[in-house]
Design an enzyme around this catalytic site. Sequence first.
Site, short mmCIF file in Angstrom:
data_model
loop_
_atom_site.label_atom_id
_atom_site.label_comp_id
_atom_site.label_asym_id
_atom_site.label_seq_id
_atom_site.Cartn_x
_atom_site.Cartn_y
_atom_site.Cartn_z
N ASP A 71 0.83 -1.21 0.00
CA ASP A 71 0.00 0.00 0.00
C ASP A 71 0.86 1.26 0.00
O ASP A 71 1.98 1.25 0.53
CB ASP A 71 -0.93 -0.04 1.23
CG ASP A 71 -2.12 0.90 1.08
OD1 ASP A 71 -2.36 1.40 -0.04
OD2 ASP A 71 -2.82 1.12 2.09
N ASN A 103 -10.99 -2.49 -5.33
CA ASN A 103 -10.23 -1.59 -6.21
C ASN A 103 -10.91 -1.37 -7.56
O ASN A 103 -10.59 -0.42 -8.27
CB ASN A 103 -8.80 -2.10 -6.42
CG ASN A 103 -7.90 -1.96 -5.22
OD1 ASN A 103 -6.99 -2.76 -5.01
ND2 ASN A 103 -8.12 -0.93 -4.39
C1 IPE Z 1 -5.54 -2.75 -0.34
O1 IPE Z 1 -5.10 -1.44 -0.58
C2 IPE Z 1 -5.54 -3.51 -1.62
C3 IPE Z 1 -4.24 -3.66 -2.26
C4 IPE Z 1 -3.08 -3.36 -1.73
C5 IPE Z 1 -4.27 -4.22 -3.57
P1 IPE Z 1 -6.14 -0.24 -0.66
O2 IPE Z 1 -5.34 1.01 -0.71
O3 IPE Z 1 -7.10 -0.47 -1.74
O4 IPE Z 1 -6.88 -0.39 0.74
P2 IPE Z 1 -7.92 0.51 1.52
O5 IPE Z 1 -9.17 0.54 0.71
O6 IPE Z 1 -7.31 1.87 1.67
O7 IPE Z 1 -8.09 -0.17 2.82
C1 IPE Z 2 -1.53 0.24 -3.40
O1 IPE Z 2 -1.32 1.61 -3.43
C2 IPE Z 2 -1.76 -0.34 -4.79
C3 IPE Z 2 -3.14 -0.76 -5.06
C4 IPE Z 2 -4.11 -0.77 -4.21
C5 IPE Z 2 -3.42 -1.21 -6.41
P1 IPE Z 2 -2.51 2.62 -3.46
O2 IPE Z 2 -2.88 2.86 -4.88
O3 IPE Z 2 -3.61 2.17 -2.59
O4 IPE Z 2 -1.82 3.92 -2.86
P2 IPE Z 2 -2.43 4.93 -1.79
O5 IPE Z 2 -2.94 4.12 -0.65
O6 IPE Z 2 -3.51 5.69 -2.49
O7 IPE Z 2 -1.28 5.79 -1.43
MG MG Z 3 -4.04 2.41 -0.64
#
Ligand code: IPE
Ligand code: IPE
Ligand code: MG
Length: 246
Positions: A21, A69
């Site tokens: 993340d 997502n």
């Molecule tokens: C969790 O990350 C899913 C992945 C890392 C693929 P998100 O960034 O989508 O999680 P939330 O929604 O903030 O908890």
């Molecule tokens: C994790 O990084 C990757 C995926 C969930 C695909 P994020 O895209 O959630 O990055 P933040 O949380 O917005 O920084």
């Molecule tokens: Mg995230």
Amino acid sequence: MGFKEQLDINKLPQHIAVIMDGNGRWAKNQGKIRHFGHESGVLSVKDIVEGCADIGIKYLTVYAFSTENWNRPAEEVNALMELLISTINQETATLTKNNIRLNAIGDIASLPQKCIDDLKSAMEKTADNTRCTLTLALSYSSKWELVTAAKKLAQQVIDQKIKIEEIDEKSFAAQLTTFDMPEPELMIRTSGEHRVSNFLLWQMAYTELYFTDTLWPDFRREDLFEAIVDYQKRERRFGKISEQLN
Ligand code: IPE
Ligand code: IPE
Ligand code: MG
């Protein structure tokens, strides 16, 4: 002394799960678009996979795209799917060279057809590799997985393949996407978020959780080794008391 030197190789987890993340925030911090963070995150995946293989971790499962997502802006979802396809195609040779098997869990059928085809081909090419299994969780959510498992068991009961009394933790776990892996002993989440976001809820019933503020594109194998060293200092009691453990 680096963290690698502090590792006890006799107490390594067999399976590490990672919620990667912070890609978006990492890019934003540098005034770049979110996709730049996702692209940079691929370099972290590569380094962590090799770090795991290097020290002898047998299973690494990374959360790459959750069911939730799909609700991101279409532009980001499309870019992530493109990145997935190009990464799989670029990295299959390296996986093979390093004797790493590629696996995927999640609602794979919901991915774009090109993704499904390329993923399948990469999985077939690496199927006999034995050093480490890299599992990508794609269009994955634990609630989806648990409902799917319940449906499969219900169908088996209807078809008289099993009796209701035979449903237990073992037969239930056999219906999960992780049926052929041990449960993760350690789960790492980057970016300072302290939640599990619908990841491996059943499998993480007794997993040690490790949270770091490091954003995923900055995470490297030394950070992985630091997490494992932290894990190795913990006492896993599984409901017992200290004195009962050897
Ligand atoms: C969790 O990350 C899913 C992945 C890392 C693929 P998100 O960034 O989508 O999680 P939330 O929604 O903030 O908890
Ligand atoms: C994790 O990084 C990757 C995926 C969930 C695909 P994020 O895209 O959630 O990055 P933040 O949380 O917005 O920084
Ligand atoms: Mg995230």
